[in-house]
Design a protein around this motif. Structure first.
Motif, PDB file in Angstrom:
ATOM      1  N   GLY A  16       0.884  -1.158   0.000  1.00  0.00           N
ATOM      2  CA  GLY A  16       0.000   0.000   0.000  1.00  0.00           C
ATOM      3  C   GLY A  16       0.928   1.215   0.000  1.00  0.00           C
ATOM      4  O   GLY A  16       1.814   1.305  -0.831  1.00  0.00           O
ATOM      5  N   GLN A  17       0.785   2.119   0.969  1.00  0.00           N
ATOM      6  CA  GLN A  17       1.723   3.236   1.081  1.00  0.00           C
ATOM      7  C   GLN A  17       3.073   2.733   1.566  1.00  0.00           C
ATOM      8  O   GLN A  17       4.095   3.366   1.390  1.00  0.00           O
ATOM      9  CB  GLN A  17       1.181   4.300   2.031  1.00  0.00           C
ATOM     10  CG  GLN A  17       0.010   5.038   1.447  1.00  0.00           C
ATOM     11  CD  GLN A  17      -0.521   6.075   2.416  1.00  0.00           C
ATOM     12  OE1 GLN A  17      -0.373   5.979   3.622  1.00  0.00           O
ATOM     13  NE2 GLN A  17      -1.152   7.090   1.870  1.00  0.00           N
TER      14      GLN A  17
ATOM     15  N   MET B  40       3.858  -0.543   9.298  1.00  0.00           N
ATOM     16  CA  MET B  40       3.092  -0.043   8.166  1.00  0.00           C
ATOM     17  C   MET B  40       3.076   1.479   8.187  1.00  0.00           C
ATOM     18  O   MET B  40       3.811   2.098   8.937  1.00  0.00           O
ATOM     19  CB  MET B  40       1.695  -0.643   8.212  1.00  0.00           C
ATOM     20  CG  MET B  40       1.723  -2.146   7.984  1.00  0.00           C
ATOM     21  SD  MET B  40       0.326  -2.997   8.707  1.00  0.00           S
ATOM     22  CE  MET B  40       1.008  -3.506  10.275  1.00  0.00           C
ATOM     23  N   SER B  41       2.271   2.069   7.353  1.00  0.00           N
ATOM     24  CA  SER B  41       2.208   3.528   7.264  1.00  0.00           C
ATOM     25  C   SER B  41       1.955   4.167   8.620  1.00  0.00           C
ATOM     26  O   SER B  41       2.682   5.069   9.033  1.00  0.00           O
ATOM     27  CB  SER B  41       1.108   3.956   6.295  1.00  0.00           C
ATOM     28  OG  SER B  41       1.406   3.482   5.010  1.00  0.00           O
ATOM     29  N   THR B  42       0.907   3.716   9.306  1.00  0.00           N
ATOM     30  CA  THR B  42       0.571   4.287  10.616  1.00  0.00           C
ATOM     31  C   THR B  42       0.430   3.225  11.694  1.00  0.00           C
ATOM     32  O   THR B  42       0.266   3.557  12.860  1.00  0.00           O
ATOM     33  CB  THR B  42      -0.752   5.078  10.563  1.00  0.00           C
ATOM     34  OG1 THR B  42      -1.810   4.195  10.197  1.00  0.00           O
ATOM     35  CG2 THR B  42      -0.662   6.234   9.576  1.00  0.00           C
ATOM     36  N   ARG B  43       0.477   1.949  11.324  1.00  0.00           N
ATOM     37  CA  ARG B  43       0.321   0.875  12.301  1.00  0.00           C
ATOM     38  C   ARG B  43       1.678   0.343  12.720  1.00  0.00           C
ATOM     39  O   ARG B  43       2.620   0.302  11.939  1.00  0.00           O
ATOM     40  CB  ARG B  43      -0.552  -0.236  11.733  1.00  0.00           C
ATOM     41  CG  ARG B  43      -1.985   0.233  11.501  1.00  0.00           C
ATOM     42  CD  ARG B  43      -2.845  -0.865  10.989  1.00  0.00           C
ATOM     43  NE  ARG B  43      -2.370  -1.342   9.697  1.00  0.00           N
ATOM     44  CZ  ARG B  43      -3.134  -1.484   8.630  1.00  0.00           C
ATOM     45  NH1 ARG B  43      -4.406  -1.191   8.678  1.00  0.00           N
ATOM     46  NH2 ARG B  43      -2.624  -1.933   7.515  1.00  0.00           N
ATOM     47  N   SER B  44       1.750  -0.118  13.951  1.00  0.00           N
ATOM     48  CA  SER B  44       3.018  -0.461  14.582  1.00  0.00           C
ATOM     49  C   SER B  44       3.762  -1.628  13.965  1.00  0.00           C
ATOM     50  O   SER B  44       4.988  -1.635  13.942  1.00  0.00           O
ATOM     51  CB  SER B  44       2.787  -0.764  16.063  1.00  0.00           C
ATOM     52  OG  SER B  44       1.964  -1.913  16.202  1.00  0.00           O
ATOM     53  N   GLY B  45       3.048  -2.639  13.494  1.00  0.00           N
ATOM     54  CA  GLY B  45       3.733  -3.883  13.183  1.00  0.00           C
ATOM     55  C   GLY B  45       4.055  -4.577  14.495  1.00  0.00           C
ATOM     56  O   GLY B  45       3.577  -4.181  15.566  1.00  0.00           O
TER      57      GLY B  45
ATOM     58  N   ALA C  63       6.205  10.712   8.728  1.00  0.00           N
ATOM     59  CA  ALA C  63       5.633  10.620   7.376  1.00  0.00           C
ATOM     60  C   ALA C  63       5.138   9.204   7.175  1.00  0.00           C
ATOM     61  O   ALA C  63       5.821   8.243   7.521  1.00  0.00           O
ATOM     62  CB  ALA C  63       6.677  10.975   6.322  1.00  0.00           C
ATOM     63  N   ARG C  64       3.955   9.072   6.606  1.00  0.00           N
ATOM     64  CA  ARG C  64       3.370   7.753   6.444  1.00  0.00           C
ATOM     65  C   ARG C  64       3.636   7.129   5.083  1.00  0.00           C
ATOM     66  O   ARG C  64       3.343   5.970   4.871  1.00  0.00           O
ATOM     67  CB  ARG C  64       1.876   7.841   6.702  1.00  0.00           C
ATOM     68  CG  ARG C  64       1.193   8.834   5.788  1.00  0.00           C
ATOM     69  CD  ARG C  64      -0.215   9.143   6.156  1.00  0.00           C
ATOM     70  NE  ARG C  64      -1.038   7.944   6.119  1.00  0.00           N
ATOM     71  CZ  ARG C  64      -2.218   7.847   6.687  1.00  0.00           C
ATOM     72  NH1 ARG C  64      -2.723   8.856   7.316  1.00  0.00           N
ATOM     73  NH2 ARG C  64      -2.903   6.743   6.600  1.00  0.00           N
TER      74      ARG C  64
END
Length: 164
Positions: free
Chosen positions: A38-39, A67-72, A108-109
């Motif tokens: 995705g991003q 991920m873009s805004t999620r922690s993993g 930055a995402r």
């Protein structure tokens, strides 16, 4: 992480795509790690004989790669520590789903933005992501007894220059 390692991590084998069919058709005996993008890369799956055998994803969309805004993947002890500091579930949810990942590491995402920047935070976020991706690829390759190719199932990776 050096550029040579990044290039190894981001090898994209786009020739595996079969026009007019699912890309996994006709891949008998081929071992592939598919990076779902995705991003940033959103997850990955180990594919053997056209079937998913393992994935980086877990119970929720938080597990696996940053991920873009999620922690993993993170140490669950962090959540216990934050709860002991007075964080409630709504605040933890916001942190893990909307203020972590690339956004949390470097503000930055979008991986394209990070690759264009020349500051320490952006470099750290990209290096951390590449390190985690390499770890996940190795884990997935182990689950299917080796690796023949790495594929990106979205054009975003190529547009972002991640395959380089």
């Amino acid at each position: 992480m050096g550029k040579a390692i990044r290039k190894i991590v981001w090898v994209a084998v786009l020739a595996l795509v079969v026009p007019g069919a699912g890309w996994t058709e006709g891949l008998s005996g081929v071992r592939v790690v598919d990076q779902i993008t995705g991003q940033a890369v959103e997850g990955a799956a180990a594919v053997l004989d056209g079937k998913s055998m393992a994935t980086t994803m877990g119970f929720s969309t938080l597990e696996g790669l940053p991920m873009s805004t999620r922690s993993g993947h993170i140490d669950p002890g962090i959540l216990l520590f934050l709860q002991q500091q007075g964080w409630d579930s709504a605040r933890l949810d916001d942190l893990l789903y909307r203020r972590s990942g690339l956004q949390g590491l470097a503000g930055a995402r979008d991986m394209r933005t990070l690759l264009e920047r020349d500051d320490a935070e952006a470099k750290f976020a990209v290096d951390y992501f590449c390190y985690r991706a390499a770890r996940e690829i190795a884990s997935l390759a182990t689950a299917i007894g080796g690796l023949d190719a790495i594929a990106f199932s979205s054009g975003n990776a190529a547009r972002q220059g991640l395959h380089q």
